[in-house]
Design a protein around this motif. Structure first.
Motif, PDB file in Angstrom:
ATOM      1  N   VAL A  39       0.853  -1.178   0.000  1.00  0.00           N
ATOM      2  CA  VAL A  39       0.000   0.000   0.000  1.00  0.00           C
ATOM      3  C   VAL A  39       0.893   1.233   0.000  1.00  0.00           C
ATOM      4  O   VAL A  39       1.688   1.421   0.915  1.00  0.00           O
ATOM      5  N   GLN A  40       0.748   2.032  -1.014  1.00  0.00           N
ATOM      6  CA  GLN A  40       1.566   3.244  -1.104  1.00  0.00           C
ATOM      7  C   GLN A  40       0.725   4.437  -1.521  1.00  0.00           C
ATOM      8  O   GLN A  40      -0.212   4.308  -2.318  1.00  0.00           O
ATOM      9  N   LEU A  41       1.059   5.567  -0.938  1.00  0.00           N
ATOM     10  CA  LEU A  41       0.444   6.834  -1.305  1.00  0.00           C
ATOM     11  C   LEU A  41       1.570   7.815  -1.571  1.00  0.00           C
ATOM     12  O   LEU A  41       2.472   7.954  -0.745  1.00  0.00           O
ATOM     13  N   GLN A  42       1.527   8.485  -2.694  1.00  0.00           N
ATOM     14  CA  GLN A  42       2.582   9.422  -3.056  1.00  0.00           C
ATOM     15  C   GLN A  42       1.967  10.770  -3.388  1.00  0.00           C
ATOM     16  O   GLN A  42       1.262  10.899  -4.384  1.00  0.00           O
ATOM     17  N   THR A  83      -7.033   0.812  -5.485  1.00  0.00           N
ATOM     18  CA  THR A  83      -8.176   1.562  -5.956  1.00  0.00           C
ATOM     19  C   THR A  83      -8.704   2.486  -4.861  1.00  0.00           C
ATOM     20  O   THR A  83      -8.827   2.103  -3.708  1.00  0.00           O
ATOM     21  N   VAL A  84      -8.972   3.715  -5.237  1.00  0.00           N
ATOM     22  CA  VAL A  84      -9.526   4.668  -4.283  1.00  0.00           C
ATOM     23  C   VAL A  84     -11.048   4.727  -4.384  1.00  0.00           C
ATOM     24  O   VAL A  84     -11.692   5.400  -3.573  1.00  0.00           O
ATOM     25  N   PHE A  85     -11.589   4.006  -5.353  1.00  0.00           N
ATOM     26  CA  PHE A  85     -13.032   3.993  -5.527  1.00  0.00           C
ATOM     27  C   PHE A  85     -13.689   3.421  -4.274  1.00  0.00           C
ATOM     28  O   PHE A  85     -13.323   2.342  -3.794  1.00  0.00           O
ATOM     29  N   GLY A  86     -14.628   4.179  -3.714  1.00  0.00           N
ATOM     30  CA  GLY A  86     -15.347   3.705  -2.545  1.00  0.00           C
ATOM     31  C   GLY A  86     -14.600   3.827  -1.233  1.00  0.00           C
ATOM     32  O   GLY A  86     -15.092   3.385  -0.191  1.00  0.00           O
ATOM     33  N   ARG A  87     -13.422   4.393  -1.254  1.00  0.00           N
ATOM     34  CA  ARG A  87     -12.616   4.540  -0.030  1.00  0.00           C
ATOM     35  C   ARG A  87     -12.788   5.933   0.564  1.00  0.00           C
ATOM     36  O   ARG A  87     -13.041   6.902  -0.151  1.00  0.00           O
ATOM     37  N   ASN A  88     -12.604   6.016   1.863  1.00  0.00           N
ATOM     38  CA  ASN A  88     -12.504   7.311   2.526  1.00  0.00           C
ATOM     39  C   ASN A  88     -11.065   7.801   2.361  1.00  0.00           C
ATOM     40  O   ASN A  88     -10.117   7.135   2.781  1.00  0.00           O
ATOM     41  N   THR A  96     -15.582  10.940   1.423  1.00  0.00           N
ATOM     42  CA  THR A  96     -15.938   9.587   1.815  1.00  0.00           C
ATOM     43  C   THR A  96     -16.084   8.696   0.588  1.00  0.00           C
ATOM     44  O   THR A  96     -16.110   9.164  -0.556  1.00  0.00           O
ATOM     45  N   GLY A  97     -16.227   7.412   0.862  1.00  0.00           N
ATOM     46  CA  GLY A  97     -16.449   6.485  -0.235  1.00  0.00           C
ATOM     47  C   GLY A  97     -17.686   6.823  -1.044  1.00  0.00           C
ATOM     48  O   GLY A  97     -17.727   6.589  -2.256  1.00  0.00           O
ATOM     49  N   GLY A  98     -18.663   7.406  -0.382  1.00  0.00           N
ATOM     50  CA  GLY A  98     -19.890   7.789  -1.058  1.00  0.00           C
ATOM     51  C   GLY A  98     -19.825   9.139  -1.751  1.00  0.00           C
ATOM     52  O   GLY A  98     -20.778   9.539  -2.420  1.00  0.00           O
ATOM     53  N   GLY A  99     -18.722   9.846  -1.558  1.00  0.00           N
ATOM     54  CA  GLY A  99     -18.545  11.117  -2.249  1.00  0.00           C
ATOM     55  C   GLY A  99     -18.827  12.360  -1.428  1.00  0.00           C
ATOM     56  O   GLY A  99     -18.747  13.476  -1.932  1.00  0.00           O
ATOM     57  N   SER A 100     -19.162  12.195  -0.157  1.00  0.00           N
ATOM     58  CA  SER A 100     -19.405  13.358   0.687  1.00  0.00           C
ATOM     59  C   SER A 100     -18.077  14.000   1.071  1.00  0.00           C
ATOM     60  O   SER A 100     -17.123  13.304   1.403  1.00  0.00           O
ATOM     61  N   THR A 101     -18.064  15.314   1.053  1.00  0.00           N
ATOM     62  CA  THR A 101     -16.821  16.035   1.360  1.00  0.00           C
ATOM     63  C   THR A 101     -16.955  16.821   2.658  1.00  0.00           C
ATOM     64  O   THR A 101     -18.048  17.264   3.036  1.00  0.00           O
ATOM     65  N   LYS A 152      -7.724   6.951 -12.277  1.00  0.00           N
ATOM     66  CA  LYS A 152      -6.278   7.057 -12.087  1.00  0.00           C
ATOM     67  C   LYS A 152      -5.850   6.711 -10.664  1.00  0.00           C
ATOM     68  O   LYS A 152      -4.663   6.773 -10.350  1.00  0.00           O
ATOM     69  N   ASN A 153      -6.823   6.379  -9.808  1.00  0.00           N
ATOM     70  CA  ASN A 153      -6.527   6.105  -8.393  1.00  0.00           C
ATOM     71  C   ASN A 153      -5.775   7.251  -7.758  1.00  0.00           C
ATOM     72  O   ASN A 153      -4.707   7.078  -7.134  1.00  0.00           O
ATOM     73  N   MET A 154      -6.334   8.430  -7.911  1.00  0.00           N
ATOM     74  CA  MET A 154      -5.713   9.626  -7.368  1.00  0.00           C
ATOM     75  C   MET A 154      -6.719  10.454  -6.587  1.00  0.00           C
ATOM     76  O   MET A 154      -7.917  10.428  -6.852  1.00  0.00           O
ATOM     77  N   VAL A 155      -6.174  11.177  -5.620  1.00  0.00           N
ATOM     78  CA  VAL A 155      -6.974  12.111  -4.842  1.00  0.00           C
ATOM     79  C   VAL A 155      -6.309  13.474  -5.002  1.00  0.00           C
ATOM     80  O   VAL A 155      -5.111  13.605  -4.779  1.00  0.00           O
ATOM     81  N   ASN A 156      -7.091  14.448  -5.408  1.00  0.00           N
ATOM     82  CA  ASN A 156      -6.536  15.760  -5.705  1.00  0.00           C
ATOM     83  C   ASN A 156      -7.048  16.819  -4.733  1.00  0.00           C
ATOM     84  O   ASN A 156      -8.141  16.690  -4.171  1.00  0.00           O
TER      85      ASN A 156
END
Length: 113
Positions: A1-4, A26-31, A50-55, A73-77
């Motif tokens: 598991v890596q996050l960059q 995969t970041v889909f569905g993850r908090n 959140t996994g459901g998309g709430s911010t 792309k399995n990215m969080v911006n």
């Protein structure tokens, strides 16, 4: 598991930066979310999704920062606009996977006045 995390840098007050966090899963569905820590301060939440998309946003960044997730792309911006000197910190991304939190190495954001 890596996050960059990437995208940090030096910017003048009022400027913008876009941080990206690439995940090895995969970041889909993850908090997932962004946190920051300035010297001498405790780590604080900046923005989460959140996994459901709430911010959720820290009061100090509401209306200026926007968190988003790119499932393909399995990215969080984190889009940061109208930056202030008090936004200066190391920014870190976090993801929750199977009940465990994972942290990436941070990226430095410095805002000059």
């Amino acid at each position: 598991v890596q996050l960059q995390a990437s995208g940090g840098g030096l910017v003048q007050a009022g400027g913008s930066l876009r941080l990206s966090c690439a995940a090895s899963f995969t970041v889909f569905g993850r908090n997932v979310g962004w946190y920051r820590q300035a010297p001498g301060n405790e780590r604080e939440m900046v923005a989460t999704i959140t996994g459901g998309g709430s911010t959720t946003y820290a009061d100090s960044v509401k209306g200026r920062f926007t968190v988003s997730r790119d499932n393909a792309k399995n990215m969080v911006n984190l889009q940061m606009n109208s930056l202030k000197p008090e936004d200066t910190a190391v920014y870190l991304c976090k993801a929750s996977l199977l009940g465990k939190d994972y942290w990436g190495k941070g990226t430095q954001v410095t805002v000059s006045s």
